[in-house]
Design a protein around this motif. Structure first.
Motif, PDB file in Angstrom:
ATOM      1  N   ASP A 173       0.847  -1.186   0.000  1.00 18.87           N
ATOM      2  CA  ASP A 173       0.000   0.000   0.000  1.00 18.87           C
ATOM      3  C   ASP A 173       0.884   1.237   0.000  1.00 18.87           C
ATOM      4  OD1 ASP A 173      -2.473  -1.300   0.164  1.00 18.87           O
ATOM      5  OD2 ASP A 173      -2.295  -1.504   2.332  1.00 18.87           O
ATOM      6  N   ASP A 198       0.627   7.151 -11.195  1.00 16.04           N
ATOM      7  CA  ASP A 198       0.919   6.028 -12.089  1.00 16.04           C
ATOM      8  C   ASP A 198       1.000   4.693 -11.352  1.00 16.04           C
ATOM      9  OD1 ASP A 198       0.981   7.789 -14.178  1.00 16.04           O
ATOM     10  OD2 ASP A 198       3.160   8.022 -14.139  1.00 16.04           O
ATOM     11  N   LEU A 199       1.001   4.711 -10.031  1.00 13.42           N
ATOM     12  CA  LEU A 199       1.116   3.484  -9.252  1.00 13.42           C
ATOM     13  C   LEU A 199      -0.198   3.108  -8.573  1.00 13.42           C
ATOM     14  CD1 LEU A 199       4.632   3.839  -7.583  1.00 13.42           C
ATOM     15  CD2 LEU A 199       3.979   2.494  -9.577  1.00 13.42           C
ATOM     16  N   ALA A 200      -1.300   3.403  -9.200  1.00 17.37           N
ATOM     17  CA  ALA A 200      -2.594   3.029  -8.636  1.00 17.37           C
ATOM     18  C   ALA A 200      -2.654   1.509  -8.510  1.00 17.37           C
ATOM     19  CB  ALA A 200      -3.718   3.523  -9.536  1.00 17.37           C
ATOM     20  N   PRO A 201      -3.264   0.999  -7.435  1.00 15.85           N
ATOM     21  CA  PRO A 201      -3.344  -0.454  -7.260  1.00 15.85           C
ATOM     22  C   PRO A 201      -4.033  -1.122  -8.443  1.00 15.85           C
ATOM     23  CG  PRO A 201      -4.218   0.699  -5.331  1.00 15.85           C
ATOM     24  CD  PRO A 201      -3.940   1.724  -6.372  1.00 15.85           C
ATOM     25  N   GLN A 202      -3.432  -2.179  -8.900  1.00 14.39           N
ATOM     26  CA  GLN A 202      -3.981  -2.942 -10.015  1.00 14.39           C
ATOM     27  C   GLN A 202      -4.838  -4.085  -9.478  1.00 14.39           C
ATOM     28  OE1 GLN A 202      -3.463  -2.044 -13.291  1.00 14.39           O
ATOM     29  NE2 GLN A 202      -2.575  -0.258 -12.294  1.00 14.39           N
ATOM     30  N   PRO A 203      -5.930  -4.419 -10.168  1.00 20.90           N
ATOM     31  CA  PRO A 203      -6.741  -5.549  -9.712  1.00 20.90           C
ATOM     32  C   PRO A 203      -5.941  -6.847  -9.776  1.00 20.90           C
ATOM     33  CG  PRO A 203      -7.799  -4.378 -11.552  1.00 20.90           C
ATOM     34  CD  PRO A 203      -6.463  -3.765 -11.344  1.00 20.90           C
ATOM     35  N   VAL A 204      -6.205  -7.720  -8.822  1.00 18.41           N
ATOM     36  CA  VAL A 204      -5.568  -9.034  -8.792  1.00 18.41           C
ATOM     37  C   VAL A 204      -6.377  -9.943  -9.700  1.00 18.41           C
ATOM     38  CG1 VAL A 204      -5.017 -11.025  -7.348  1.00 18.41           C
ATOM     39  CG2 VAL A 204      -4.684  -8.709  -6.456  1.00 18.41           C
ATOM     40  N   SER A 205      -5.722 -10.522 -10.694  1.00 16.31           N
ATOM     41  CA  SER A 205      -6.379 -11.432 -11.631  1.00 16.31           C
ATOM     42  C   SER A 205      -6.103 -12.865 -11.210  1.00 16.31           C
ATOM     43  CB  SER A 205      -5.859 -11.230 -13.050  1.00 16.31           C
ATOM     44  OG  SER A 205      -6.110  -9.916 -13.465  1.00 16.31           O
ATOM     45  N   LEU A 211      -8.351  -5.997  -3.718  1.00 19.22           N
ATOM     46  CA  LEU A 211      -7.935  -5.739  -5.097  1.00 19.22           C
ATOM     47  C   LEU A 211      -8.385  -6.842  -6.052  1.00 19.22           C
ATOM     48  CD1 LEU A 211      -4.270  -4.537  -4.441  1.00 19.22           C
ATOM     49  CD2 LEU A 211      -6.307  -3.125  -4.842  1.00 19.22           C
ATOM     50  N   GLY A 256     -10.041  -8.869  -8.685  1.00 22.26           N
ATOM     51  CA  GLY A 256     -10.800  -8.515  -9.877  1.00 22.26           C
ATOM     52  C   GLY A 256     -11.807  -9.607 -10.204  1.00 22.26           C
TER      53      GLY A 256
END
Length: 131
Positions: free
Chosen positions: A16, A25-32, A79, A81
């Motif tokens: 976090d 540019d470092l917004a949390p990305q969804p976990v796939s 996070l 997805g």
């Protein structure tokens, strides 16, 4: 070596940012999750060899294979997805609701391995979904 590579080498894959507004540019990305993942184990650390053996036994009782399960640290659950999950097992950590998923809670795998009552309670949770 950049900071992201250092974090990865240290085994830190989810983090976090205290002040995300400073790093747009470092917004949390969804976990796939892969489509074959049917159970998500949420706990503080990846299972040890002994804990993995216990985990595989519980999965077998649920008619699932180890290949159909993945580990995720608790801070990454928010996070999550799009997924095909049937089950989410919170072991030694606070439960977070995930719509449409059967939820299990237990002490950590290390505690569960030596606690017959906790094993029984976990088994009862699993069986309640079968009825």
């Amino acid at each position: 070596m950049n900071d992201l590579q250092r974090l990865k080498e240290m085994g830190i894959t989810v983090w976090d940012i205290r002040r995300p507004e400073c790093y747009p540019d470092l917004a949390p990305q969804p976990v796939s999750l892969p489509e074959h993942c049917k159970l998500l184990l949420v706990c503080d650390a990846q299972p040890s060899e002994q804990e993995a053996w216990l985990f595989s036994k519980v999965l077998a009782s649920m008619k699932l294979s180890v290949e159909q399960a993945l580990y995720l640290p608790p801070q990454a659950v928010n996070l999550l997805g799009k997924h095909q999950l049937d089950w989410c097992w919170f072991a030694g950590t606070q439960q977070t609701d995930i719509d449409g998923v059967k939820m299990l809670t237990s002490p950590s795998l290390a505690v569960l391995d030596n606690d017959q009552l906790a094993k029984k309670q976990l088994w009862q949770q699993i069986k309640q979904y079968e009825s």
